[in-house]
Write an enzyme that holds these catalytic residues in place. Structure first.
Site, PDB file in Angstrom:
ATOM      1  N   HIS A  84       0.808  -1.214   0.000  1.00  0.00           N
ATOM      2  CA  HIS A  84       0.000   0.000   0.000  1.00  0.00           C
ATOM      3  C   HIS A  84       0.847   1.272   0.000  1.00  0.00           C
ATOM      4  CE1 HIS A  84       0.975  -1.177   4.082  1.00  0.00           C
ATOM      5  NE2 HIS A  84       0.849   0.081   4.457  1.00  0.00           N
ATOM      6  N   HIS A 173      27.609  -2.089 -12.513  1.00  0.00           N
ATOM      7  CA  HIS A 173      28.526  -2.918 -11.738  1.00  0.00           C
ATOM      8  C   HIS A 173      27.911  -4.196 -11.188  1.00  0.00           C
ATOM      9  CE1 HIS A 173      31.309   0.764 -10.770  1.00  0.00           C
ATOM     10  NE2 HIS A 173      31.152   0.535 -12.069  1.00  0.00           N
ATOM     11  N   ARG A 207      35.320  -7.257 -15.028  1.00  0.00           N
ATOM     12  CA  ARG A 207      35.649  -7.718 -13.686  1.00  0.00           C
ATOM     13  C   ARG A 207      34.408  -7.915 -12.821  1.00  0.00           C
ATOM     14  NH1 ARG A 207      36.021  -2.205 -13.448  1.00  0.00           N
ATOM     15  NH2 ARG A 207      35.351  -1.165 -11.509  1.00  0.00           N
TER      16      ARG A 207
END
Length: 217
Positions: A84, A173, A207
């Site tokens: 809500h 990322h 990475r």
């Protein structure tokens, strides 16, 4: 890609799951397991020639890490849910996305009457983890509980965002596939801008893929 061409992308998962990009039907050329057509949010929409062979149970779906592409596409399907306290912003977000011809599945709640957020957020998160939806958006008062509930589902990376910078980094990322927003802590204009940024930002890969793998280890 051409239907006759096969290219394999590893899914990051503790189980053995591969995405096979090839023609529809048949079996996985790695395992011989039957494959099925599957929607893939990793390419921002319908992966019409993507099929997945799963060696894991439905209850423990693989963690899918997207390619370096944005989520935003008119072919995408977004699930959205709130309690809500997030209901008002949910309506505004739905209107904005549908105005752009983006398919939005509203799982509830349907009013500002007090309810628990858990079942609505769980439905969004499970759908994303199972590949039914391109991504998800969940809302509450602060967005904290909603993020916690969504992240209980394996394969979900839900980011609680409060400005466009956190939304951008969540995608770049962390390859976040669910966005959590708090209606009581940010204004509507900011919330709508966060949604736009989240959907338009590319995952950088590189990475960061290893970091996401470590989350599921």
């Amino acid at each position: 890609m051409d239907a006759g061409r096969v290219k394999v992308h590893d899914f990051i998962s503790t189980g053995i799951t591969r995405l096979i990009t090839s023609g529809p039907g048949g079996t996985c050329n790695l395992t011989g397991v039957p494959v099925r057509p599957m929607y893939g949010w990793w390419d921002g929409g319908l992966a019409s020639r993507a099929v997945a062979c799963k060696l894991r149970s439905r209850e423990s779906p693989p963690v899918r890490v997207g390619r370096a592409r944005a989520l935003l596409s008119t072919h995408m399907k977004i699930a959205i849910g709130s309690d809500h306290a997030g209901f008002s912003y949910k309506r505004e977000i739905i209107a904005q996305l549908r105005a752009r011809d983006i398919t939005v599945i509203d799982v509830g709640t349907d009013s500002e009457a007090p309810v628990s957020y858990v079942p609505f957020i769980r439905e969004v998160a499970l759908g994303v983890a199972e590949g039914k939806y391109s991504c998800g958006i969940v809302l509450g008062g602060s967005g904290n509980g909603e993020a916690m509930a969504a992240n209980r589902i394996k394969g979900v990376r839900c980011a609680l965002c409060w400005n466009v910078e956190t939304a951008k980094l969540a995608r770049q990322h962390n390859d976040a596939n669910v966005l959590s927003l708090g209606e009581r802590v940010i204004d509507l204009r900011t919330a709508l801008a966060i949604v736009d940024t989240f959907l338009a930002t590319h995952f950088e890969g590189g990475r960061h893929v290893e970091r996401i793998h470590e989350l599921d280890a």
